[in-house]
Design a protein around this motif. Sequence first.
Motif, PDB file in Angstrom:
ATOM      1  N   SER A  21      -3.601  -2.194   8.677  1.00  0.00           N
ATOM      2  CA  SER A  21      -3.440  -1.223   7.599  1.00  0.00           C
ATOM      3  C   SER A  21      -4.212   0.038   7.935  1.00  0.00           C
ATOM      4  CB  SER A  21      -3.956  -1.794   6.277  1.00  0.00           C
ATOM      5  OG  SER A  21      -3.241  -2.944   5.897  1.00  0.00           O
ATOM      6  N   CYS A  22      -3.730   1.166   7.439  1.00  0.00           N
ATOM      7  CA  CYS A  22      -4.397   2.445   7.637  1.00  0.00           C
ATOM      8  C   CYS A  22      -4.347   3.200   6.324  1.00  0.00           C
ATOM      9  CB  CYS A  22      -3.727   3.244   8.732  1.00  0.00           C
ATOM     10  SG  CYS A  22      -4.307   4.949   8.893  1.00  0.00           S
ATOM     11  N   LYS A  23      -5.499   3.363   5.706  1.00  0.00           N
ATOM     12  CA  LYS A  23      -5.606   4.091   4.441  1.00  0.00           C
ATOM     13  C   LYS A  23      -5.887   5.551   4.761  1.00  0.00           C
ATOM     14  CE  LYS A  23      -6.249   4.627  -0.055  1.00  0.00           C
ATOM     15  NZ  LYS A  23      -5.140   4.505  -1.038  1.00  0.00           N
ATOM     16  N   TYR A  32       2.507  15.432   7.730  1.00  0.00           N
ATOM     17  CA  TYR A  32       2.061  14.646   8.869  1.00  0.00           C
ATOM     18  C   TYR A  32       3.015  13.513   9.190  1.00  0.00           C
ATOM     19  CZ  TYR A  32      -2.345  17.072   8.306  1.00  0.00           C
ATOM     20  OH  TYR A  32      -3.307  18.045   8.225  1.00  0.00           O
ATOM     21  N   SER A  33       3.216  13.327  10.485  1.00  0.00           N
ATOM     22  CA  SER A  33       3.868  12.134  10.982  1.00  0.00           C
ATOM     23  C   SER A  33       2.775  11.105  11.236  1.00  0.00           C
ATOM     24  CB  SER A  33       4.602  12.443  12.291  1.00  0.00           C
ATOM     25  OG  SER A  33       4.987  11.243  12.941  1.00  0.00           O
ATOM     26  N   MET A  34       2.977   9.901  10.751  1.00  0.00           N
ATOM     27  CA  MET A  34       1.984   8.854  10.894  1.00  0.00           C
ATOM     28  C   MET A  34       2.426   7.858  11.959  1.00  0.00           C
ATOM     29  SD  MET A  34      -0.177   9.888   8.722  1.00  0.00           S
ATOM     30  CE  MET A  34      -1.304   8.494   8.770  1.00  0.00           C
ATOM     31  N   GLY A  35       1.451   7.369  12.701  1.00  0.00           N
ATOM     32  CA  GLY A  35       1.808   6.435  13.758  1.00  0.00           C
ATOM     33  C   GLY A  35       0.656   5.560  14.184  1.00  0.00           C
ATOM     34  N   TRP A  36       0.974   4.612  15.036  1.00  0.00           N
ATOM     35  CA  TRP A  36      -0.012   3.699  15.615  1.00  0.00           C
ATOM     36  C   TRP A  36      -0.020   3.859  17.134  1.00  0.00           C
ATOM     37  CZ3 TRP A  36      -3.383   0.973  12.773  1.00  0.00           C
ATOM     38  CH2 TRP A  36      -3.079   0.748  11.434  1.00  0.00           C
ATOM     39  N   PHE A  37      -1.240   3.897  17.661  1.00  0.00           N
ATOM     40  CA  PHE A  37      -1.454   3.953  19.097  1.00  0.00           C
ATOM     41  C   PHE A  37      -2.407   2.826  19.467  1.00  0.00           C
ATOM     42  CE2 PHE A  37       0.237   8.199  20.281  1.00  0.00           C
ATOM     43  CZ  PHE A  37       0.560   8.657  19.015  1.00  0.00           C
ATOM     44  N   ARG A  66       9.022  -6.611  18.186  1.00  0.00           N
ATOM     45  CA  ARG A  66       7.975  -7.500  17.688  1.00  0.00           C
ATOM     46  C   ARG A  66       7.118  -6.858  16.601  1.00  0.00           C
ATOM     47  NH1 ARG A  66       4.046  -8.709  21.173  1.00  0.00           N
ATOM     48  NH2 ARG A  66       4.368  -6.822  22.407  1.00  0.00           N
ATOM     49  N   PHE A  67       7.051  -5.540  16.620  1.00  0.00           N
ATOM     50  CA  PHE A  67       6.210  -4.827  15.655  1.00  0.00           C
ATOM     51  C   PHE A  67       7.093  -4.085  14.659  1.00  0.00           C
ATOM     52  CE2 PHE A  67       2.614  -4.094  18.999  1.00  0.00           C
ATOM     53  CZ  PHE A  67       2.455  -5.464  19.124  1.00  0.00           C
ATOM     54  N   THR A  68       6.565  -3.960  13.438  1.00  0.00           N
ATOM     55  CA  THR A  68       7.264  -3.202  12.405  1.00  0.00           C
ATOM     56  C   THR A  68       6.289  -2.268  11.716  1.00  0.00           C
ATOM     57  OG1 THR A  68       8.790  -5.054  12.003  1.00  0.00           O
ATOM     58  CG2 THR A  68       8.665  -3.330  10.319  1.00  0.00           C
ATOM     59  N   ILE A  69       6.619  -0.988  11.729  1.00  0.00           N
ATOM     60  CA  ILE A  69       5.787  -0.001  11.044  1.00  0.00           C
ATOM     61  C   ILE A  69       6.396   0.286   9.676  1.00  0.00           C
ATOM     62  CG2 ILE A  69       7.030   1.964  12.058  1.00  0.00           C
ATOM     63  CD1 ILE A  69       4.336   3.461  12.143  1.00  0.00           C
ATOM     64  N   SER A  70       5.527   0.469   8.691  1.00  0.00           N
ATOM     65  CA  SER A  70       5.996   0.793   7.350  1.00  0.00           C
ATOM     66  C   SER A  70       4.907   1.577   6.639  1.00  0.00           C
ATOM     67  CB  SER A  70       6.351  -0.476   6.567  1.00  0.00           C
ATOM     68  OG  SER A  70       5.207  -1.295   6.399  1.00  0.00           O
ATOM     69  N   GLN A  71       5.269   2.163   5.521  1.00  0.00           N
ATOM     70  CA  GLN A  71       4.267   2.901   4.757  1.00  0.00           C
ATOM     71  C   GLN A  71       4.532   2.771   3.268  1.00  0.00           C
ATOM     72  OE1 GLN A  71       4.487   6.941   6.181  1.00  0.00           O
ATOM     73  NE2 GLN A  71       6.380   7.388   5.087  1.00  0.00           N
ATOM     74  N   ASP A  72       3.452   2.810   2.528  1.00  0.00           N
ATOM     75  CA  ASP A  72       3.507   2.792   1.076  1.00  0.00           C
ATOM     76  C   ASP A  72       2.962   4.139   0.617  1.00  0.00           C
ATOM     77  OD1 ASP A  72       3.038   2.504  -1.660  1.00  0.00           O
ATOM     78  OD2 ASP A  72       2.600   0.379  -1.469  1.00  0.00           O
ATOM     79  N   LYS A  75       0.381   4.354  -2.154  1.00  0.00           N
ATOM     80  CA  LYS A  75      -0.974   3.929  -1.798  1.00  0.00           C
ATOM     81  C   LYS A  75      -1.547   4.730  -0.629  1.00  0.00           C
ATOM     82  CE  LYS A  75      -0.339  -0.853  -3.307  1.00  0.00           C
ATOM     83  NZ  LYS A  75      -0.386  -2.288  -2.898  1.00  0.00           N
ATOM     84  N   ASN A  76      -0.754   5.685  -0.104  1.00  0.00           N
ATOM     85  CA  ASN A  76      -1.183   6.442   1.079  1.00  0.00           C
ATOM     86  C   ASN A  76      -1.630   5.508   2.204  1.00  0.00           C
ATOM     87  OD1 ASN A  76      -0.635   8.974   0.070  1.00  0.00           O
ATOM     88  ND2 ASN A  76      -2.704   9.295  -0.706  1.00  0.00           N
ATOM     89  N   THR A  77      -0.862   4.474   2.420  1.00  0.00           N
ATOM     90  CA  THR A  77      -1.239   3.456   3.402  1.00  0.00           C
ATOM     91  C   THR A  77      -0.101   3.210   4.380  1.00  0.00           C
ATOM     92  OG1 THR A  77      -2.728   2.407   1.812  1.00  0.00           O
ATOM     93  CG2 THR A  77      -2.065   1.103   3.720  1.00  0.00           C
ATOM     94  N   LEU A  78      -0.478   3.154   5.641  1.00  0.00           N
ATOM     95  CA  LEU A  78       0.437   2.863   6.735  1.00  0.00           C
ATOM     96  C   LEU A  78       0.156   1.451   7.230  1.00  0.00           C
ATOM     97  CD1 LEU A  78       2.513   4.308   8.744  1.00  0.00           C
ATOM     98  CD2 LEU A  78       0.526   4.582  10.240  1.00  0.00           C
ATOM     99  N   TYR A  79       1.198   0.735   7.609  1.00  0.00           N
ATOM    100  CA  TYR A  79       1.038  -0.636   8.070  1.00  0.00           C
ATOM    101  C   TYR A  79       1.677  -0.824   9.447  1.00  0.00           C
ATOM    102  CZ  TYR A  79       0.222  -1.407   3.076  1.00  0.00           C
ATOM    103  OH  TYR A  79      -0.255  -1.336   1.797  1.00  0.00           O
TER     104      TYR A  79
END
Length: 127
Positions: A21-23, A32-37, A66-72, A75-79
């Motif tokens: 999770s990323c708050k 902003y584009s949100m992402g995971w590295f 295998r991975f799934t990115i999503s956002q709420d 809640k301003n949260t990225l998963y």
Amino acid sequence: QVQLVESGGGSVQAGGSLRLSCKASGYTDSRYSMGWFRQAPGKEREGVAAIDTWGNARYTDSGKGRFTISQDNAKNTLYLQMNSLKPEDTAMYYCAATNCGGGYCPASLESYRVNYWGQGTQVTVSS
């Protein structure tokens, strides 16, 4: 100033799952584009998954299938849901925000474009 706080990392056996999770805080619009590295020891930081303004996801080969990115947005949260984890997924995982100037934000997986990084959360996968 955008602040990103990751959580959810840990140690799992190969084949297991984790959800990161990323708050996010400090901004009130969708510029902003949100992402995971991720970054493994001795290796460069690489993109894993990112999401655009409309919720469309983009993955590199590291996370595809295998991975799934999503956002709420409420809640301003990225998963990042990570399934079928492999030892080679072991790395520090970072949440990232890339400024796109407003309007539509494409999913960005280029680390050099990132404006803000979280502190990272460690994922360790044992065989």
